[in-house]
Design a protein around this motif. Structure first.
Motif, PDB file in Angstrom:
ATOM      1  N   ASP A 113      41.971 -33.890  96.262  1.00  0.00           N
ATOM      2  CA  ASP A 113      41.673 -33.393  97.415  1.00  0.00           C
ATOM      3  C   ASP A 113      42.472 -32.127  97.981  1.00  0.00           C
ATOM      4  O   ASP A 113      42.699 -31.790  98.944  1.00  0.00           O
ATOM      5  N   CYS A 114      42.873 -31.363  96.848  1.00  0.00           N
ATOM      6  CA  CYS A 114      43.941 -30.140  97.190  1.00  0.00           C
ATOM      7  C   CYS A 114      42.581 -28.792  97.722  1.00  0.00           C
ATOM      8  O   CYS A 114      41.324 -28.989  97.167  1.00  0.00           O
ATOM      9  N   PRO A 115      43.212 -28.234  98.473  1.00  0.00           N
ATOM     10  CA  PRO A 115      42.174 -27.045  98.808  1.00  0.00           C
ATOM     11  C   PRO A 115      41.914 -25.951  97.859  1.00  0.00           C
ATOM     12  O   PRO A 115      42.748 -25.775  97.311  1.00  0.00           O
ATOM     13  N   LYS A 132      52.941 -25.519  95.673  1.00  0.00           N
ATOM     14  CA  LYS A 132      52.876 -26.574  96.668  1.00  0.00           C
ATOM     15  C   LYS A 132      51.449 -26.661  97.603  1.00  0.00           C
ATOM     16  O   LYS A 132      51.090 -27.821  97.766  1.00  0.00           O
ATOM     17  N   THR A 133      51.082 -25.701  97.758  1.00  0.00           N
ATOM     18  CA  THR A 133      49.787 -25.662  98.715  1.00  0.00           C
ATOM     19  C   THR A 133      48.646 -26.134  98.143  1.00  0.00           C
ATOM     20  O   THR A 133      47.619 -26.970  98.720  1.00  0.00           O
ATOM     21  N   ASN A 134      48.376 -25.716  96.919  1.00  0.00           N
ATOM     22  CA  ASN A 134      47.194 -26.064  96.090  1.00  0.00           C
ATOM     23  C   ASN A 134      47.178 -27.010  95.158  1.00  0.00           C
ATOM     24  O   ASN A 134      46.269 -27.076  94.310  1.00  0.00           O
ATOM     25  N   SER A 135      48.237 -27.629  95.080  1.00  0.00           N
ATOM     26  CA  SER A 135      48.108 -28.751  93.887  1.00  0.00           C
ATOM     27  C   SER A 135      48.889 -29.976  94.209  1.00  0.00           C
ATOM     28  O   SER A 135      49.829 -30.028  94.930  1.00  0.00           O
ATOM     29  N   CYS A 136      48.336 -31.075  93.779  1.00  0.00           N
ATOM     30  CA  CYS A 136      49.217 -32.439  93.853  1.00  0.00           C
ATOM     31  C   CYS A 136      49.405 -33.217  92.436  1.00  0.00           C
ATOM     32  O   CYS A 136      49.384 -32.180  91.556  1.00  0.00           O
ATOM     33  N   LEU A 137      49.493 -34.338  92.460  1.00  0.00           N
ATOM     34  CA  LEU A 137      49.862 -34.958  91.098  1.00  0.00           C
ATOM     35  C   LEU A 137      48.630 -34.972  90.357  1.00  0.00           C
ATOM     36  O   LEU A 137      48.747 -35.006  88.966  1.00  0.00           O
ATOM     37  N   LYS A 178      37.277 -28.505  98.819  1.00  0.00           N
ATOM     38  CA  LYS A 178      38.235 -29.159  98.112  1.00  0.00           C
ATOM     39  C   LYS A 178      37.981 -29.118  96.649  1.00  0.00           C
ATOM     40  O   LYS A 178      36.994 -28.501  96.307  1.00  0.00           O
TER      41      LYS A 178
END
Lengths: 303, 619
Positions: B33-35, B82-87, B28
């Motif tokens: 918690d993004c991969p 989309k896959t590797n990021s969040c807010l 992570k």
């Protein structure tokens, strides 16, 4: 029964009935429900139905079924699709995804919330994406992660114990923290605070008797579990960014991540019904059935 | 014991230090918690636009490089992956807790360099001014201090190791906006620094190799293009500290440093001449009218778009702008790089072949007259849209004035990797760009964590033993150790059960050969390499066919199985081979076994294993 009159007693009965149906061979269950508190019931069933290996769908209508324009028919048809055809082993709410009679969204029970008093598309996935959409024609389009049905017969266990002595308390400017003392006198064991922003209550206020810290500390001192969710509904609470957050967190308040306040309330009461206070406190901020997402992605807001 | 070379560099007041940035292979990201494992292409779910301003650091001073970037008033666009990021990546949610896996890896690295571990870690914000972080800062944590490593008989001091967040990757850059992707943002990386007393460029290269090898042997680092970057700081006496950013090829580090030394020497020579000449840079003025009817294309094009021409005189600069400071680069080039920051294509100066541009003698005469120039003077002109030209000429005047002072403090980037030259990127940041990250708690380092770090500290000698045993050759092992392919080698050995000697041979020799022939072997995915070796190990292809498969993989011709089928590379063995021998033998009426063997091999070299053929022919 109107949905605002439903209590944990009915949640328990519902859970028992659903489990019984599933254990006697139903591959899925649809529950027709009043919409006002449907998301509380969905959250309660999400926790109470453990070891669930079948879809359980709650649905309702925002326009009554005595009128030709009612959304009830499509909602029900889509719900049956999910219950009868999908491999989603979760409890969720299936209602209109937009104002058009085109697409219904199936939303995880712990992440759903009624966000409008009257619109057809009132139910939204909060800090989450819907698990699936069902078109008018009945095809299911999966868009989110979900727990898949396992290759064993449909099954569910109902763990319906519930602690009614838990309060959901909203703080607001001028709010009186003495309310906690009242609840403690009544023997309450748990509190979910619906704090402002990242999870605040008034603390460093200059107005005597309006700081919540002392009362929260006394609740925790008496062994009660105090959790913090945000009245912003969207987003995550945080225990470090500002000093009052750190003070509350140091006092033992559990920050409930991105959980909805209503879900946090149901979860804490269910946890306290089945566990010691210490264990309930431990589990409150840990994901059990999809109620906490580690990641909130950019598209998971309003839309 | 000081060598001739060391003495030479000591005499010119050479100072040099390294900063090595290496991405870690954690599950992570550092603060969410993004991969961290990136997909081959990122999938954008939204675009957001931001503008950033320079803010005061904790000492109250606004950083010079931050101010410089704000001057450019750029728009930053972020493609939200989309896959590797969040807010958290797009600065819409506070950081989550510090990633423990990354912390423990950093502790192990710090231990391996004999550093003292800081016992209470304080996350800091380092101001980032080029837009490569949507928050306008990068989180960084000092983990270890006061370390030391031994490199070619020298002890190199290692004053610091930081655990940091990776920045965004750039997607595109236009005059007014930069577009970034958020996919790699926030991947943990370590920054490892040496002190500035590396004695020679050659030792700097050795030190970079050593540090790279050390951290790679841990197996905890990401591999592939862009996952390691080295920055070099260089100065000489009377020169100035210059940071060369983002060197990817460790083998060229010494060349880049040597060129920077030469550049600073040349700039100092120029300064001496200019002082003798009593040189002076005049203020710029508009000279558009002179070029109203010009045939010089570069100016004509701008005027047709209602642009302007600005110019300034440089008294006593005759012949100076054309002086070479590095291969292929003149003082004029250096000034031009500054001007480009004002969004212009470059400058035109008096040491260039002006008639080749298409300027008339009349125009040049008038320009010289209007700028009151003599034979000893030079000029610089810029033609562009007024807004850009005005900004650009300010940058150019500033840089030209500095020629009389000496070497400017700069951050530079590669100009040419063939010539190992660099160009101006931005002014060197001053120390005012760090302040505490108040969103993240300080982290206490326990005794357990310290001991874990020491136990897990990578050890080159131990690793060398292990690799030597695998490849049965110490030289090959040594080469593998310093190669970026080390982790890949280990993975291939582990996952394909192929002879390690063959894998080492392919990764070191075959790859070099194919690379020389222009094949992009480094772009072949690890999964495809695994498939290739498994195909060989299972007898689906011959050893000779491995090369062929690699060539097709480098050309991106699909999956290994398809390549084998499409190019007729299936190995012929067993019963099929026996039949083939029989038919060849009968057809050619060939009875001499050696001749038959050669004939078969000539025809089916890639499809038949020589050993198996020999065995069968004997029968």
């Amino acid at each position: 029964m109107a949905s605002e009159d439903i209590s944990y007693i009915e949640w328990g009965k519902l859970a028992d009935t659903v489990a019984k149906e599933i254990n006697s061979g139903a591959r899925g269950v649809v529950i027709a429900h009043g919409t006002d508190t449907m998301h509380y019931t969905a959250a309660a069933l999400s926790f109470m139905l453990t070891d669930l290996n079948a879809p359980v769908v709650l649905t309702g209508a925002q326009r009554s079924s005595d009128r030709g324009s009612s959304d009830a028919f499509l909602n029900l048809a889509a719900s049956v699709r999910i219950a009868a055809e999908s491999d989603i082993a979760e409890v969720g709410i299936c209602m209109h995804a937009s104002s058009s009679d085109e697409k219904m969204a199936f939303i995880r029970g712990t992440k759903a919330r009624k966000m409008h008093s009257s619109r057809r598309d009132a139910f939204r996935a909060i800090n989450d994406t819907p698990i699936a959409y069902v078109t008018k024609k009945g095809s299911i389009e999966i868009v989110g992660d979900y727990r898949k049905m396992e290759k064993r017969p449909p099954k569910a266990r109902a763990e319906t114990k519930f602690e009614p002595l838990v309060a959901l308390i909203k703080v607001y400017p001028n709010s009186d923290p003495e309310i906690i003392e009242y609840y403690l006198e009544q023997g309450y064991r748990g509190f979910i605070m619906e704090g402002t922003g990242l999870g605040h209550t008034p603390i460093l206020t200059e107005h005597p008797g309006r700081s919540w810290l002392t009362n929260i500390k006394s609740a925790i001192g008496e062994g009660a579990v105090v959790g913090m969710a945000s009245q912003c509904i969207y987003g995550r609470v945080h225990e470090n960014v500002y000093k009052p957050l750190r003070m509350l967190s140091a006092a033992g308040v559990v920050y409930c991540q991105d959980m909805l306040p209503e879900t946090a309330y149901v979860k804490l009461a269910w946890l306290l019904g089945n566990n010691s206070n210490e264990r309930a406190k431990e589990l409150l901020a840990k994901n059990i059935t999809g109620e906490i997402n580690e990641r909130i992605t950019f598209d998971e807001f309003l839309d | 014991m000081a060598s001739e070379e060391e003495k030479r560099y000591k005499d010119i007041g050479f100072m040099c230090g390294l900063e090595i940035h290496q991405r870690l292979a954690t599950a992570k990201k550092l603060f969410c918690d993004c991969p961290t494992r990136l997909k081959e292409s990122s999938e954008t779910m939204a675009n957001i636009a931001r503008y950033q301003r320079a803010v005061a650091g904790e000492l109250g001073a606004i950083d010079v490089s931050a101010q410089f970037e704000e001057l450019r008033n750029r728009k930053f666009v972020y493609n939200v992956d989309k896959t590797n990021s969040c807010l958290v990546e797009v600065d819409e949610e506070p950081p989550h807790g510090l990633n423990r896996e990354a912390l423990l890896t950093a502790l192990a690295f710090a231990s391996s360099m004999n550093m003292k571990i800081i016992d209470e870690l304080q996350p800091m914000r380092k101001e980032v001014v080029d837009g490569s972080d949507p928050s306008a800062f990068q989180r960084t944590i000092l983990i270890g201090i006061d370390g030391e490593i031994a490199v070619s008989g020298y002890k190199i001091k290692m004053p610091s190791l930081f655990l940091e967040e990776e920045s965004c990757g750039i997607v595109s850059n236009t005059e007014t906006e930069s577009v970034y992707s958020t996919d790699r943002l926030g991947i943990p990386l370590v920054e490892i620094d040496t002190d500035p007393y590396i004695p020679t460029p050659a030792v700097a290269k050795e030190a970079a190799l050593h540090i790279g090898t050390l951290i790679r042997t841990s197996g905890k680092v990401q591999r592939g293009i862009g996952t390691i970057r080295q920055d070099v700081n260089v100065s000489i006496r009377d020169g100035a500290r210059v940071e060369i950013k983002g060197l990817q090829d460790v083998a060229l580090i010494d060349k880049f440093i040597e060129n920077e030394v030469i550049r600073q020497q040349k700039l100092l020579e120029i300064k001496d001449i200019l002082i003798l000449e009593n040189a002076k840079v005049e203020e710029p003025r508009e000279v558009t009218v002179i070029f109203r009817d010009t045939k010089a294309k570069v100016v004509r094009q701008q005027l047709d778009k209602s642009g302007v021409v600005l110019a300034f005189a440089l008294k006593g600069f005759a012949g100076i702008l054309g002086k070479e400071v590095n291969p292929g680069r003149r003082l004029g080039t250096e000034i031009s790089d500054y001007a480009k920051m004002g969004n212009v294509n470059g400058i035109i100066h008096s040491d260039e072949n002006l008639s080749a541009y298409g300027f008339s003698d009349g125009e040049m005469g008038e320009l010289r007259k209007q700028l009151s120039m003599t034979q000893n003077d030079a000029f610089i002109i810029i033609a562009a849209k007024r807004e850009y030209a005005e900004k650009a000429i300010k940058f150019a005047v500033g840089r030209a004035k500095h020629a009389m002072v000496g070497v400017p403090l700069e951050t530079r980037a590669t100009a040419s990797s063939e010539l190992c030259t660099t160009k101006f990127l931005r002014p060197l940041p001053s120390g005012s760009r760090m302040y505490p990250e108040t969103d993240a708690k300080p982290i206490m380092i326990t005794g357990d964590m310290q001991r874990y770090g020491m136990r897990q500290a990578p050890d080159i000698e131990k690793e060398k033993e292990i690799i030597s045993k695998l490849v049965e050759n110490r030289d090959v092992a040594a080469k593998l150790l310093t190669s970026p392919k080390l982790s890949l080698f280990k993975r291939l050995v582990e996952e394909t059960s192929t002879d390690p000697k063959l894998i080492a041979n392919v990764l070191l020799q075959k790859f070099t050969e194919l690379r020389r022939n222009g094949m992009d072997v480094d772009s072949i995915s690890e999964e495809s390499l695994i498939d290739t070796f498994i195909a060989y190990h299972k007898g689906k292809i011959t050893k000779q066919a491995i090369d062929e498969v690699l060539k097709h993989l480098a050309k991106k011709e699909g999956k290994v199985d398809d390549i084998i089928a499409n190019n007729d590379l299936d190995r012929v063995k067993g019963e099929k081979l026996r039949k083939l021998i029989e038919s060849m033998g009968t057809k050619a009426k060939q009875t001499d076994i050696n001749l038959l063997r050669n004939e078969i091999m000539a025809k089916y070299r890639l499809k038949i294993d020589g050993g198996e053929l020999n065995e069968m022919l004997k029968k």
